[in-house]
Design an enzyme around this catalytic site. Sequence first.
Site, mmCIF file in Angstrom:
data_model
loop_
_atom_site.group_PDB
_atom_site.id
_atom_site.type_symbol
_atom_site.label_atom_id
_atom_site.label_comp_id
_atom_site.label_asym_id
_atom_site.label_seq_id
_atom_site.Cartn_x
_atom_site.Cartn_y
_atom_site.Cartn_z
ATOM 1 N N ASN A 1 1.407 3.049 -2.598
ATOM 2 C CA ASN A 1 0.675 3.979 -3.466
ATOM 3 C C ASN A 1 -0.557 4.543 -2.764
ATOM 4 O O ASN A 1 -0.895 5.715 -2.949
ATOM 5 C CB ASN A 1 0.293 3.293 -4.782
ATOM 6 C CG ASN A 1 1.443 3.296 -5.757
ATOM 7 O OD1 ASN A 1 1.801 4.342 -6.299
ATOM 8 N ND2 ASN A 1 2.068 2.142 -5.945
ATOM 9 N N HIS B 1 0.493 1.347 -13.126
ATOM 10 C CA HIS B 1 1.280 0.191 -13.583
ATOM 11 C C HIS B 1 2.755 0.588 -13.648
ATOM 12 O O HIS B 1 3.080 1.667 -14.166
ATOM 13 C CB HIS B 1 0.776 -0.274 -14.954
ATOM 14 C CG HIS B 1 1.498 -1.486 -15.431
ATOM 15 N ND1 HIS B 1 1.211 -2.750 -14.943
ATOM 16 C CD2 HIS B 1 2.530 -1.628 -16.289
ATOM 17 C CE1 HIS B 1 2.042 -3.622 -15.501
ATOM 18 N NE2 HIS B 1 2.843 -2.961 -16.323
ATOM 19 N N GLY C 1 0.775 -1.238 0.000
ATOM 20 C CA GLY C 1 0.000 0.000 0.000
ATOM 21 C C GLY C 1 0.808 1.290 0.000
ATOM 22 O O GLY C 1 0.324 2.312 0.490
ATOM 23 N N ASP D 1 -4.438 -3.670 -18.644
ATOM 24 C CA ASP D 1 -3.493 -2.577 -18.901
ATOM 25 C C ASP D 1 -3.708 -1.935 -20.280
ATOM 26 O O ASP D 1 -2.788 -1.322 -20.834
ATOM 27 C CB ASP D 1 -2.037 -3.046 -18.755
ATOM 28 C CG ASP D 1 -1.737 -3.527 -17.348
ATOM 29 O OD1 ASP D 1 -2.248 -2.923 -16.387
ATOM 30 O OD2 ASP D 1 -0.984 -4.511 -17.206
ATOM 31 N N GLU E 1 -11.731 -3.452 -20.397
ATOM 32 C CA GLU E 1 -11.772 -4.925 -20.379
ATOM 33 C C GLU E 1 -10.440 -5.555 -20.796
ATOM 34 O O GLU E 1 -10.235 -6.740 -20.603
ATOM 35 C CB GLU E 1 -12.937 -5.431 -21.248
ATOM 36 C CG GLU E 1 -12.795 -5.243 -22.743
ATOM 37 C CD GLU E 1 -12.990 -3.809 -23.226
ATOM 38 O OE1 GLU E 1 -13.293 -2.910 -22.394
ATOM 39 O OE2 GLU E 1 -12.822 -3.583 -24.436
ATOM 40 N N GLU F 1 5.637 6.549 -9.642
ATOM 41 C CA GLU F 1 4.292 6.136 -9.194
ATOM 42 C C GLU F 1 3.701 7.041 -8.120
ATOM 43 O O GLU F 1 2.540 7.446 -8.212
ATOM 44 C CB GLU F 1 4.336 4.704 -8.645
ATOM 45 C CG GLU F 1 4.665 3.671 -9.688
ATOM 46 C CD GLU F 1 4.565 2.252 -9.143
ATOM 47 O OE1 GLU F 1 3.537 1.900 -8.553
ATOM 48 O OE2 GLU F 1 5.530 1.488 -9.315
ATOM 49 N N ASN G 1 -5.744 2.883 -12.835
ATOM 50 C CA ASN G 1 -4.772 1.914 -12.324
ATOM 51 C C ASN G 1 -3.370 2.485 -12.501
ATOM 52 O O ASN G 1 -3.097 3.176 -13.483
ATOM 53 C CB ASN G 1 -4.898 0.614 -13.126
ATOM 54 C CG ASN G 1 -3.861 -0.427 -12.718
ATOM 55 O OD1 ASN G 1 -3.698 -0.723 -11.533
ATOM 56 N ND2 ASN G 1 -3.148 -0.973 -13.691
#
Length: 204
Positions: A19, A115, A17, A156, A153, A186, A113
């Site tokens: 981020n 990545h 955690g 990434d 869907e 990030e 998200n």
Amino acid sequence: MKKKQTANIAVLVSGGGTNLQALINAQNKGILTSGRIVLVISNNANAFALTRAQRAGIDTAVITRKEAGSQEAMEQKICETLDAYKIDLIILAGFMSILSADFTGRYDHRIINVHPSLIPSFCGEGFYGLRVHEAALAKGVKVTGATVHFVNEIPDGGEIILQKAVNIKEDDTPETLQKRVMRLAEWKLLPAAAEKVSRQLLEQ
Ligand code: GAR
């Protein structure tokens, strides 16, 4: 109807955690103001991210596939919890489960998200956590980085929101590289993207 002042954010986590912590810090420093983290959901009861959330006074929920019985049942429970908190924006911050098209379709342009690579390199199914950095070092690329993108869907595969490049050093290990990508990319990109998308949602 009165316009909303802040977007309700849920952060989905599975592990350490850091981020999530960056998002909490950004909220405390006034970098993230258009959205407020009101809920943290973990699919792992032992995730340290849950402790970080509790320390910050944020409500938490643990929803595992094992307890729910299937991916579909887990996603259904997640949806019910998100609805109960009137969530506007879902942030995947180290959430290690690929969400179905049914789920992502319900929250079109409302899931983001982070990545740990420059998408479209080293991404998609099987590329998560340290594995991403192992793959970058094995390929011998000299530059990597992080990406924040909308979730659709395709794993990434959604529209890119922000990216930041990070140089690879000759003596990097997957661990040293992971830490540098987190620190330089990030932890800055995710709060910035959370603010940007929250603001856009409020303007809709
Ligand atoms: C982060 O590096 C994040 O980008 C990555 O997992 C780590 C979670 O760390 N996510 C993925 O690889 C998703 N495909 P954290 O729990 O300390 O934030």
